[in-house]
Design a protein around this motif. Structure first.
Motif, PDB file in Angstrom:
ATOM      1  N   THR A 147     -41.891  27.914  -9.789  1.00 59.36           N
ATOM      2  CA  THR A 147     -42.043  26.619 -10.444  1.00 59.36           C
ATOM      3  C   THR A 147     -40.676  25.961 -10.625  1.00 59.36           C
ATOM      4  O   THR A 147     -39.717  26.641 -11.010  1.00 59.36           O
ATOM      5  N   PRO A 148     -40.527  24.669 -10.364  1.00 55.83           N
ATOM      6  CA  PRO A 148     -39.244  24.001 -10.605  1.00 55.83           C
ATOM      7  C   PRO A 148     -38.777  24.252 -12.041  1.00 55.83           C
ATOM      8  O   PRO A 148     -39.592  24.194 -12.975  1.00 55.83           O
ATOM      9  N   PRO A 149     -37.494  24.546 -12.247  1.00 58.33           N
ATOM     10  CA  PRO A 149     -36.995  24.880 -13.587  1.00 58.33           C
ATOM     11  C   PRO A 149     -37.387  23.878 -14.671  1.00 58.33           C
ATOM     12  O   PRO A 149     -37.727  24.274 -15.787  1.00 58.33           O
ATOM     13  N   ILE A 156     -40.256  26.308 -21.229  1.00 55.50           N
ATOM     14  CA  ILE A 156     -39.560  25.195 -21.900  1.00 55.50           C
ATOM     15  C   ILE A 156     -40.471  23.972 -21.938  1.00 55.50           C
ATOM     16  O   ILE A 156     -39.997  22.825 -21.942  1.00 55.50           O
ATOM     17  N   GLY A 157     -41.763  24.204 -21.979  1.00 62.02           N
ATOM     18  CA  GLY A 157     -42.711  23.096 -22.012  1.00 62.02           C
ATOM     19  C   GLY A 157     -42.527  22.164 -23.194  1.00 62.02           C
ATOM     20  O   GLY A 157     -43.012  21.028 -23.182  1.00 62.02           O
ATOM     21  N   PHE A 158     -41.801  22.611 -24.214  1.00 60.35           N
ATOM     22  CA  PHE A 158     -41.572  21.782 -25.401  1.00 60.35           C
ATOM     23  C   PHE A 158     -40.763  20.526 -25.080  1.00 60.35           C
ATOM     24  O   PHE A 158     -40.732  19.584 -25.881  1.00 60.35           O
ATOM     25  N   ILE A 159     -40.076  20.475 -23.942  1.00 57.35           N
ATOM     26  CA  ILE A 159     -39.279  19.286 -23.620  1.00 57.35           C
ATOM     27  C   ILE A 159     -40.170  18.062 -23.423  1.00 57.35           C
ATOM     28  O   ILE A 159     -39.700  16.924 -23.527  1.00 57.35           O
ATOM     29  N   LYS A 160     -41.454  18.284 -23.172  1.00 53.58           N
ATOM     30  CA  LYS A 160     -42.374  17.151 -23.038  1.00 53.58           C
ATOM     31  C   LYS A 160     -42.520  16.408 -24.353  1.00 53.58           C
ATOM     32  O   LYS A 160     -42.940  15.244 -24.373  1.00 53.58           O
ATOM     33  N   GLU A 203     -33.306  23.063 -19.133  1.00 52.41           N
ATOM     34  CA  GLU A 203     -33.402  23.401 -17.721  1.00 52.41           C
ATOM     35  C   GLU A 203     -32.303  24.375 -17.317  1.00 52.41           C
ATOM     36  O   GLU A 203     -32.541  25.322 -16.553  1.00 52.41           O
ATOM     37  N   ARG A 204     -31.094  24.183 -17.844  1.00 57.51           N
ATOM     38  CA  ARG A 204     -29.997  25.112 -17.562  1.00 57.51           C
ATOM     39  C   ARG A 204     -30.320  26.496 -18.120  1.00 57.51           C
ATOM     40  O   ARG A 204     -29.976  27.519 -17.519  1.00 57.51           O
ATOM     41  N   LEU A 253     -33.261  32.520 -18.177  1.00 55.75           N
ATOM     42  CA  LEU A 253     -34.659  32.947 -18.189  1.00 55.75           C
ATOM     43  C   LEU A 253     -35.134  33.425 -16.822  1.00 55.75           C
ATOM     44  O   LEU A 253     -35.673  34.535 -16.698  1.00 55.75           O
ATOM     45  N   ASN A 254     -34.965  32.623 -15.813  1.00 55.93           N
ATOM     46  CA  ASN A 254     -35.443  33.039 -14.495  1.00 55.93           C
ATOM     47  C   ASN A 254     -34.738  34.288 -13.961  1.00 55.93           C
ATOM     48  O   ASN A 254     -35.397  35.161 -13.377  1.00 55.93           O
ATOM     49  N   PRO A 255     -33.415  34.425 -14.145  1.00 61.00           N
ATOM     50  CA  PRO A 255     -32.801  35.691 -13.710  1.00 61.00           C
ATOM     51  C   PRO A 255     -33.384  36.904 -14.425  1.00 61.00           C
ATOM     52  O   PRO A 255     -33.581  37.957 -13.809  1.00 61.00           O
TER      53      PRO A 255
END
Length: 596
Positions: A215-217, A223-227, A240-241, A247-249
């Motif tokens: 999924t795109p970062p 981090i769905g709270f950014i909405k 996103e950073r 998180l992804n690593p």
């Protein structure tokens, strides 16, 4: 057909744990106070506060999920800690709380709500202590309610309205890598002691992680709270950073561990009895989900009787409509009936959404009042599609908007309109939504009752609602009526069949496929669900049969004075309490009515 809602999965299985360092004592003065040798009825609420404090110390995100975070001082940065130290701390608190609750004589409790609280606390604590034999933290890998999907339900609840809250959000979710490191350590300890999840479940979790990582970062579920902070682009960039850098690593490393180390060592068998002390563990799971000490033998036998009765009713209805008593032919004719299938996935979703208002309207005459909160129908996010999820109900506080029926559309092409109607009734009106929204709006029970739910009470009510819907004229045609008779009580047979009676995977799958509700693929999905939440499938009809029995008792005792709305009021007014508490409450009402 359904799943354990987060509400129950977190509280009873303790699959999500905690970070204590961000949580201070709540309900000031109660957590460490001295208590008398004999507690009084008034002390039940104090003990309940201390129970919430213990949960807040080790499971802060569960309090976030149940809307108790603000009242109990949960920091917006608090996260879960699944360390052995946290588990030991919570177990010690449970032991003390049970000792205290046992000091209270229930006969001295005059207030009904306090009595409900006492009985619910006692059963919940005893069941949780019995569950320790299972050592669930050592094999917590779970595609149904594991961290990779349960945390996704917490993310939207993260407050981000102010600069301070946005800083807290980044700090909280930056703790996910440490959580994954703890989880990996627990899983490694489990392997060393002979505990593991089944290989098939591991594969499902890996698939979920692969989709999340692809999924795109900026669209990461973590981090769905950014909405909720679209006016803060710098915050969105920082989140996103966080995904890219941390998180992804961490998720990728965890995924590699599952694939390279855990999968080869994971168990092949689905039955929980393949684990150390598996027989005792299964009995503990059954008590956990029943809210009563019924056991596998009685569950299995009661289920067989109920299935036989359901089949007799189905065959009678099939003969009436199709002129045959052959089960396979009846179910085939239902499946192939003109207009009983969907052409597209979107058609299934639209049909289900259209039924919400219809089911609410038809339910109204059977209740004194309906809750005001609305319910919406939404499909699963992409990263959970095709990974073995079941349709489920996701409650929320009424002031925060509508609750959600999360519809599984993976097998939309096999779904019938009759089946869709049964599920929307189960999840919505007069099922889960009516019950849980009524409880939320009621407001006169102690907040701890949000943590003390019984699966048999919640799923049992929804199963009862499926039959009530027929009485209310909700089903549009005979297909829903026939469909709903094919499946109930099979979980009471097939689940202990797999876990306690030595049924093979193939035998268990065939038993479920016979209902027409499953094909080979969806039956495999059900078996994997049974593997990670043993016993939960039995709660539906264990609870449902109890509510049916109580209604028959009330109708026989009260005759013409029986009021269906009053009966439902007394079932629902104790919330999600154990079924033994529901029975006592309803029988007290019957006695009062009969005496007048």
């Amino acid at each position: 057909m359904k799943k354990t809602i987060l509400l129950l999965a977190c509280s009873t299985l303790l699959l999500v744990a905690c970070d204590s360092q961000n949580n201070t004592a709540r309900s000031e003065g109660t957590a460490n106070q001295d208590f008398r040798a004999t507690e009084t009825a008034e002390d039940v609420t104090v003990i309940a506060d201390d129970y919430i404090n213990a949960m807040a110390d080790v499971h802060p995100l569960y309090l976030v999920a149940t809307g108790l975070a603000a009242d109990y001082g949960i920091s917006n940065t608090a996260f879960e800690d699944i360390s052995p130290e946290a588990t030991a701390r919570f177990e010690a608190a449970e032991d003390q709380l049970l000792s205290r609750i046992n000091m209270v004589d229930p006969d001295n409790i005059e207030n009904r709500n306090d009595w409900v609280l006492h009985q619910s606390l006692k059963e919940t604590l005893e069941a949780s202590i019995q569950m320790r034999v299972c050592k669930t933290p050592l094999w917590s890998l779970n595609h149904m309610s594991g961290w990779q999907n349960s945390l996704g339900q917490i993310v939207p609840l993260q407050p981000v309205s102010t600069a301070e809250e946005r800083t807290d959000a980044l700090e909280r979710w930056a703790k996910l890598p440490a959580y994954l490191a703890h989880d990996r350590a627990n899983l490694e300890a489990g392997l060393a002691q002979g505990y593991s999840a089944p290989k098939r479940v591991v594969a499902r979790v890996i698939k979920q992680l692969d989709i999340a990582l692809a999924t795109p970062p900026a669209e990461s579920p973590f981090i769905g709270f950014i909405k909720n902070a679209e006016d803060a682009p710098e915050f969105s960039s920082a989140a996103e950073r966080l995904v890219i850098d941390k998180l992804n690593p961490a998720i990728a490393s965890y995924r590699a561990f599952l694939n390279d180390t855990y999968m080869p060592a994971a168990r092949d068998a689905l039955a929980v009895t393949a684990l150390p002390d598996g027989d005792a563990c299964y009995e503990a799971f059954l008590r956990l989900f029943h809210g009563a000490n019924i056991g596998s033998k009685a569950t299995f036998e009661n289920g067989q009787k109920a299935v036989a009765a359901n089949m007799a009713g189905l065959l009678d209805r099939g003969e009436e409509v199709f002129g045959t008593r052959d089960l396979g032919e009846i179910l085939a004719q239902v499946k192939d009936a003109p207009g009983n299938r969907f052409e597209t996935e979107e058609e299934l979703i639209s049909f289900t959404r259209d039924q919400v208002a219809h089911t609410r309207e038809k339910s109204e005459p059977f209740f004194s009042a309906l809750p005001e909160q609305e319910m919406v129908v939404e499909p699963y996010p992409d990263y959970l599609k095709g990974t073995g999820q079941s349709s489920r109900y996701e409650p929320t506080e009424a002031e925060k908007g509508p609750a959600t029926y999360r519809i599984n559309t993976d097998d939309w092409a096999e779904q019938t309109r009759g089946e869709a109607m049964v599920v929307v009734v189960h999840e919505g009106w007069p099922g889960h939504h009516l019950q849980l929204a009524t409880f939320t709006e009621k407001g006169d029970l102690h907040p701890a009752m949000k943590l003390l739910g019984s699966s048999a009470a919640v799923e049992g009510w929804a199963r009862y609602a499926e039959a009530l819907a027929e009485e209310a004229g909700i089903y549009h045609n005979v297909y829903g009526e026939i469909t709903r008779r094919a499946w109930p009580a099979r979980g009471m047979v097939g689940d202990p069949g797999l876990h306690a009676y030595g049924w093979t995977n193939e035998e268990t799958a065939a038993y479920f496929i016979e209902t027409g509700n499953f094909n080979e693929e969806t039956a495999e999905v059900l078996l994997d669900r049974m593997a990670v939440i043993p016993g939960q499938l039995t709660g539906y009809d264990t609870g449902g049969l109890e509510i049916f029995a109580l209604r028959r008792e009330a109708e026989e005792r009260l005759g013409d004075r029986f009021d269906i709305r009053a009966f439902h009021d007394h079932v629902l007014e104790v919330g999600m309490a154990p079924i033994s508490v529901i029975r006592a409450n309803v029988e007290a009402w019957i006695e009062e009515e009969a005496a007048q």
